[in-house]
Design an enzyme around this catalytic site. Structure first.
Site, PDB file in Angstrom:
ATOM      1  N   GLY A  78      79.204 -27.137 -27.920  1.00  0.00           N
ATOM      2  CA  GLY A  78      79.917 -26.371 -28.928  1.00  0.00           C
ATOM      3  C   GLY A  78      80.797 -25.262 -28.381  1.00  0.00           C
ATOM      4  O   GLY A  78      81.368 -25.373 -27.290  1.00  0.00           O
ATOM      5  N   GLY A  80      79.995 -22.353 -27.209  1.00  0.00           N
ATOM      6  CA  GLY A  80      79.485 -21.762 -25.964  1.00  0.00           C
ATOM      7  C   GLY A  80      79.934 -22.532 -24.743  1.00  0.00           C
ATOM      8  O   GLY A  80      80.382 -21.937 -23.754  1.00  0.00           O
ATOM      9  N   ASP A 125      64.467 -20.663 -24.239  1.00  0.00           N
ATOM     10  CA  ASP A 125      64.394 -20.856 -25.681  1.00  0.00           C
ATOM     11  C   ASP A 125      64.251 -19.484 -26.327  1.00  0.00           C
ATOM     12  O   ASP A 125      63.174 -18.880 -26.328  1.00  0.00           O
ATOM     13  CB  ASP A 125      63.202 -21.753 -26.029  1.00  0.00           C
ATOM     14  CG  ASP A 125      63.127 -22.078 -27.516  1.00  0.00           C
ATOM     15  OD1 ASP A 125      63.931 -21.507 -28.293  1.00  0.00           O
ATOM     16  OD2 ASP A 125      62.275 -22.888 -27.904  1.00  0.00           O
ATOM     17  N   TYR A 218      71.914 -16.313 -42.732  1.00  0.00           N
ATOM     18  CA  TYR A 218      72.835 -16.592 -41.621  1.00  0.00           C
ATOM     19  C   TYR A 218      73.972 -15.569 -41.611  1.00  0.00           C
ATOM     20  O   TYR A 218      74.264 -14.948 -40.584  1.00  0.00           O
ATOM     21  CB  TYR A 218      73.402 -18.002 -41.742  1.00  0.00           C
ATOM     22  CG  TYR A 218      74.507 -18.295 -40.754  1.00  0.00           C
ATOM     23  CD1 TYR A 218      74.221 -18.563 -39.418  1.00  0.00           C
ATOM     24  CD2 TYR A 218      75.850 -18.288 -41.157  1.00  0.00           C
ATOM     25  CE1 TYR A 218      75.232 -18.813 -38.498  1.00  0.00           C
ATOM     26  CE2 TYR A 218      76.862 -18.539 -40.240  1.00  0.00           C
ATOM     27  CZ  TYR A 218      76.550 -18.803 -38.927  1.00  0.00           C
ATOM     28  OH  TYR A 218      77.563 -19.039 -38.020  1.00  0.00           O
ATOM     29  N   LYS A 222      74.953 -12.476 -38.869  1.00  0.00           N
ATOM     30  CA  LYS A 222      76.283 -12.354 -38.266  1.00  0.00           C
ATOM     31  C   LYS A 222      76.926 -11.018 -38.610  1.00  0.00           C
ATOM     32  O   LYS A 222      77.704 -10.471 -37.832  1.00  0.00           O
ATOM     33  CB  LYS A 222      77.171 -13.525 -38.714  1.00  0.00           C
ATOM     34  CG  LYS A 222      76.696 -14.877 -38.199  1.00  0.00           C
ATOM     35  CD  LYS A 222      76.711 -14.937 -36.692  1.00  0.00           C
ATOM     36  CE  LYS A 222      76.342 -16.285 -36.138  1.00  0.00           C
ATOM     37  NZ  LYS A 222      76.403 -16.356 -34.663  1.00  0.00           N
TER      38      LYS A 222
END
Length: 357
Positions: A78, A80, A125, A218, A222
């Site tokens: 993605g 990243g 993780d 979410y 952000k």
């Protein structure tokens, strides 16, 4: 006659008051219009500087400007991965941090072969909480980290109402979206301050431009990253460290595969590599940006729409996206059942032909 004269005098006074009032309102209107014109002009000039002039200017050497190494979290796929590749194309060595070890080493090999830079892989993780950070910092060691990209993040499987989101996913949103950026910054910022140069990128989201129902937690995480970045930039810009809040809208990645609409690239939905190419060009230019010009247009619209209208519109959109996701899941489930039935039929045929008569 005296009464008439008095009435005429009163009428003149009233008209004079209204005339003065109209002049006052005219002045207020002119001031408001001028302030809006200045605001719009500032937005246009900022966008031109961030997305066009920054590309025309000779881009400074990121390695010299910030440092030899960049840490990119969530970098095996993605945005990243694409951001890490774009930094590597500028000669910056990359420390890749992600959960999936196999994809991580594959990405590192691709970067080394394509851009001829050094890489370092750290399998971590971030949903495990506090215990992971000592291991990560030990693995980074004494490398001169000049750029930290806090990209790792998790979203809902698809837009959902708050009570429909599993508790486990809520904890993941907090640990991965909020805690990871906080603790990675806390661990790497001191060496940037000591050298008086460095950059921290917080990958926030356009979803927090306004209140977005059905993506509540979410968008809230952000919003934290956006607030964190803006405050941190003010605290440490005098010490040579730039902190950028990056606020993309939809980008075609695995995170948006739940929707057929969001999986198709277009003017407003770029590929991860297209987005990263644009976003890296804003590094050191803007402290708060969408990173991609069409997304800046979407941000302008989001900020102009009244809050109630935005919430109504985003809720309708998310309902449609959820319907797409559920339909796709139903199709995938039916496909798996059909494949299973086909495999069973083949097993019966194979066992029948292999049995001696």
């Amino acid at each position: 006659m005296a009464a008439i004269d008095s009435f005429e005098f009163l009428l003149k006074e009233i008209l004079q008051v209204f005339s003065t009032g109209r002049d006052a309102f005219a002045i207020l209107g002119a001031v408001y219009t001028a302030s809006k014109a200045i605001s719009i002009s500032r937005c246009i000039l900022t966008a031109l500087n961030d997305h066009f002039l920054s590309r025309l200017r000779r881009q400074s050497d990121l390695k010299t400007k910030f440092g030899r190494w960049a840490v990119v979290t969530g970098s095996s796929e993605g945005i990243g991965k694409a951001y890490a590749q774009e930094l590597a194309s500028h000669g910056v060595n990359i420390i890749l941090i992600s959960r999936g070890e196999r994809r991580l080493f594959k990405t590192a090999k691709e970067i080394e072969e394509q851009f001829h830079v050094e890489t370092c892989c750290i399998a971590a993780d971030f949903s495990k909480g506090m215990e992971i950070y000592a291991k990560v910092m030990k693995a980074i060691g004494d490398k001169e980290v000049g750029i930290l990209v806090n990209n790792v993040g998790v979203m809902y499987d698809y837009p959902q109402l708050f009570l429909d989101v599993p508790a486990e996913r809520l904890w993941q949103l907090i640990h991965i979206n909020v805690a990871a950026a906080t603790m990675m910054t806390h661990g790497l910022l001191p060496q940037m301050v000591q050298r008086k140069r460095g950059a921290v990128v917080m990958v926030s989201s356009g979803a927090c431009s306004q209140i977005t129902p059905q993506m509540t937690i979410y968008a809230a995480t952000k919003s934290f990253l956006d607030y964190f970045a803006r405050s941190l930039h003010y605290e440490y810009k005098s010490k040579g460290v730039l902190v950028q809040s990056l606020m993309p809208f939809y980008v075609a990645t695995r995170m948006t595969q739940y929707s057929e609409t969001l999986s198709c690239t277009n003017f407003f939905i770029p590929t991860a590599s297209g987005y990263a190419r644009s976003a890296v060009s804003t590094l050191g230019v803007s402290s708060r940006t969408s990173g991609f010009f069409p997304h800046t247009i979407m941000s302008w619209i989001a900020n102009l729409v009244p809050e109630g209208m935005w919430m109504w519109g985003s809720s309708r959109l998310n309902e449609a996206l959820r319907a797409q996701a559920l339909h796709r899941l139903k199709q995938q489930s039916a496909g798996r059942l059909a494949q299973s039935a086909s495999d069973q039929a083949l097993d019966i045929i194979d066992s029948g032909t292999s049995t001696p008569s």
